[in-house]
Design an enzyme around this catalytic site. Structure first.
Site, PDB file in Angstrom:
ATOM      1  N   MET A  74       0.801  -1.227   0.000  1.00  0.00           N
ATOM      2  CA  MET A  74       0.000   0.000   0.000  1.00  0.00           C
ATOM      3  C   MET A  74       0.837   1.282   0.000  1.00  0.00           C
ATOM      4  SD  MET A  74      -2.851  -1.299  -0.309  1.00  0.00           S
ATOM      5  CE  MET A  74      -3.562  -2.915  -0.096  1.00  0.00           C
ATOM      6  N   CYS A  75       2.135   1.167  -0.167  1.00  0.00           N
ATOM      7  CA  CYS A  75       2.998   2.356  -0.204  1.00  0.00           C
ATOM      8  C   CYS A  75       2.981   2.986  -1.590  1.00  0.00           C
ATOM      9  CB  CYS A  75       4.434   1.995   0.167  1.00  0.00           C
ATOM     10  SG  CYS A  75       4.655   1.730   1.924  1.00  0.00           S
ATOM     11  N   HIS A  76       2.911   4.297  -1.612  1.00  0.00           N
ATOM     12  CA  HIS A  76       2.952   5.034  -2.872  1.00  0.00           C
ATOM     13  C   HIS A  76       4.397   5.193  -3.340  1.00  0.00           C
ATOM     14  CE1 HIS A  76      -0.911   6.282  -1.134  1.00  0.00           C
ATOM     15  NE2 HIS A  76      -1.283   6.561  -2.370  1.00  0.00           N
ATOM     16  N   MET A 112       7.764   4.569   6.023  1.00  0.00           N
ATOM     17  CA  MET A 112       7.977   3.192   5.561  1.00  0.00           C
ATOM     18  C   MET A 112       9.283   3.070   4.789  1.00  0.00           C
ATOM     19  SD  MET A 112       5.663   1.564   7.018  1.00  0.00           S
ATOM     20  CE  MET A 112       6.231   0.004   6.359  1.00  0.00           C
ATOM     21  N   GLU A 113       9.642   4.115   4.068  1.00  0.00           N
ATOM     22  CA  GLU A 113      10.907   4.096   3.332  1.00  0.00           C
ATOM     23  C   GLU A 113      12.089   4.030   4.294  1.00  0.00           C
ATOM     24  OE1 GLU A 113       7.841   5.157   0.521  1.00  0.00           O
ATOM     25  OE2 GLU A 113       8.216   5.825   2.549  1.00  0.00           O
ATOM     26  N   ASP A 127      23.448 -11.190   5.947  1.00  0.00           N
ATOM     27  CA  ASP A 127      23.772 -12.031   4.792  1.00  0.00           C
ATOM     28  C   ASP A 127      25.276 -12.146   4.574  1.00  0.00           C
ATOM     29  OD1 ASP A 127      23.304 -13.483   2.288  1.00  0.00           O
ATOM     30  OD2 ASP A 127      24.011 -11.639   1.342  1.00  0.00           O
TER      31      ASP A 127
END
Length: 157
Positions: A74-76, A112-113, A127
């Site tokens: 749902m992120c633009h 969110m970014e 990793d």
């Protein structure tokens, strides 16, 4: 409380931001990765077989920021102005804290970014060093602050 990403039938939708004002948006997030002394020393001494771990994590964090709208449904997609990273060493704890700040002028926030950047950066460290220490622990991924938009300013206390 009604969630803005659900329609009247409770189906997911992307929020319509077309009526929002364009404002300066800034968000900072952070997270920590704990590891063994051996893994910490390999990173500090830049002797990891896969290459320079912290430098690679920084690049990965920036890439994670840029790809957020592709992996969080749902992120633009946003036109980003700046991504800044900082890594703090905790020698006693054998840990690194990754801090990511994201800035844009837009109609929706960049929280969110920033959180995605931190997550991807820390996963990259994992990793690259997992051959030495599989027991590493990624923790405390949090939004430190945000400003801009209708909800105003937030600073973690």
């Amino acid at each position: 409380m009604k969630l803005s990403h659900l329609d009247e039938k409770n189906h997911p939708k992307m929020v319509d931001v077309s009526d929002k004002n364009i404002t300066l948006r800034i968000a900072t997030a952070s997270g920590i990765i704990y590891m063994s002394q051996e893994a910490f020393d390999v990173i500090k001494n830049n002797t990891a077989k896969k290459g320079p771990v912290l430098q690679t994590a920084i690049v990965a964090a920036i890439m994670g920021v840029k790809k957020t709208s592709e992996i969080i449904p749902m992120c633009h997609p946003l036109m980003l102005s700046k991504v800044e990273t900082n890594i703090v060493e905790f020698v006693k704890e054998c840990a690194f804290k990754l801090i990511v700040t994201v800035k844009c002028e837009g109609k929706t926030g960049v929280e969110m970014e920033a959180l995605s950047g931190v997550s991807i950066g820390l996963l990259t460290i994992y990793d690259m060093i997992k051959a030495i220490d599989k027991s590493m622990r990624i923790t405390d991924i949090v939004l430190e602050s945000k400003e801009g938009g209708k909800s105003g300013k937030f600073v973690r206390s």
